[in-house]
Motif scaffolding. Structure first.
Motif, short mmCIF file in Angstrom:
data_model
loop_
_atom_site.label_atom_id
_atom_site.label_comp_id
_atom_site.label_asym_id
_atom_site.label_seq_id
_atom_site.Cartn_x
_atom_site.Cartn_y
_atom_site.Cartn_z
N GLU A 139 0.83 -1.22 0.00
CA GLU A 139 0.00 0.00 0.00
C GLU A 139 0.86 1.27 0.00
OE1 GLU A 139 -3.29 2.25 2.79
OE2 GLU A 139 -2.87 0.14 3.13
N LYS A 140 1.91 1.27 0.82
CA LYS A 140 2.81 2.44 0.88
C LYS A 140 3.48 2.69 -0.45
CE LYS A 140 6.90 2.13 2.44
NZ LYS A 140 8.21 2.07 3.02
N GLU A 141 4.02 1.65 -1.05
CA GLU A 141 4.73 1.80 -2.32
C GLU A 141 3.79 2.28 -3.43
OE1 GLU A 141 8.09 1.42 -3.26
OE2 GLU A 141 8.30 1.59 -1.10
N VAL B 274 12.12 -1.28 5.60
CA VAL B 274 12.90 -2.11 4.67
C VAL B 274 14.12 -1.28 4.27
CG1 VAL B 274 12.91 -3.29 2.45
CG2 VAL B 274 10.84 -3.31 3.86
N VAL B 275 15.31 -1.80 4.58
CA VAL B 275 16.55 -1.07 4.32
C VAL B 275 16.67 -0.80 2.82
CG1 VAL B 275 19.06 -1.13 4.48
CG2 VAL B 275 17.67 -2.05 6.35
N ARG C 290 12.11 5.69 1.92
CA ARG C 290 12.24 6.86 1.05
C ARG C 290 11.94 8.17 1.75
NH1 ARG C 290 9.81 4.18 -4.44
NH2 ARG C 290 10.97 2.27 -4.18
N ASN C 291 11.13 8.14 2.80
CA ASN C 291 10.85 9.39 3.51
C ASN C 291 11.77 9.57 4.72
OD1 ASN C 291 9.74 7.37 5.04
ND2 ASN C 291 7.88 8.49 5.56
N CYS D 205 17.50 2.40 8.32
CA CYS D 205 16.49 1.77 9.19
C CYS D 205 16.98 1.50 10.61
CB CYS D 205 15.97 0.49 8.56
SG CYS D 205 15.06 0.74 7.05
N ARG D 206 18.03 2.18 11.03
CA ARG D 206 18.57 1.97 12.37
C ARG D 206 17.57 2.39 13.44
NH1 ARG D 206 24.17 4.64 13.97
NH2 ARG D 206 22.95 6.41 13.33
N ALA D 207 16.74 3.40 13.17
CA ALA D 207 15.77 3.87 14.16
C ALA D 207 14.61 2.90 14.36
CB ALA D 207 15.24 5.24 13.78
#
Length: 153
Positions: A64-66, A135-136, A140-141, A148-150
């Motif tokens: 959905e996001k993509e 997903v590493v 994109r935002n 993706c460390r956070a």
């Protein structure tokens, strides 16, 4: 017409003065009755689903996001090596979370790492389990930047 606009101007000024006085009143700490009456807080039990239970949610939310935000046809086609990396990594009175990681195969043919967490009562309006993922290479935002460390504990 002139009397009407003058009245509205005076009414607006009066309301502004009343709201200004109310907003400038100092805030007071809760008294003992307010602290102990119907404010027991959430009772977390630490019942958080295993890592594998979040995979269908991640698959649908990623698709959905993509498609909605990035005009992309990318989808997750498979998972591998899904495992837990932490459970309740902070003090016990925080919202219980299970942190997981693994590999995903994306429809562009590139394997990537996925980091995600499942939280107790973290779903919509506090109902059900909540899932947050990253997903590493496809953050994109930059919500979980860098790489993706956070999304990890």
């Amino acid at each position: 017409m002139r009397k009407h606009s003058t009245f509205l101007t005076l009414l607006g000024a009066g309301c502004g003065a009343v709201f200004g006085l109310a907003a400038s009143a100092p805030a007071h700490a809760a008294n003992p009755l307010e602290l102990n009456f119907w404010l027991s807080g959430p009772k977390y039990e630490g019942r958080v689903a295993p890592c594998e239970s979040a995979l269908p949610t991640i698959t649908s939310n990623f698709r959905e996001k993509e498609s909605s935000f990035w005009n992309s046809a990318l989808t997750i086609t498979g998972y591998a090596d899904i495992h837990e990396i932490a459970f309740r990594p902070w003090q016990s009175d925080n919202i219980p979370r299970r942190y997981c990681t693994g590999k995903v195969m994306v429809s562009d043919g590139k394997p990537r790492t996925v980091n995600f967490s499942i939280s107790e009562d973290g779903g919509f309006a506090g109902y059900g389990q909540g899932v947050e993922f990253c997903v590493v290479g496809l953050d994109r935002n930059w919500a979980y930047n860098p790489a993706c460390r956070a999304a990890k504990p």
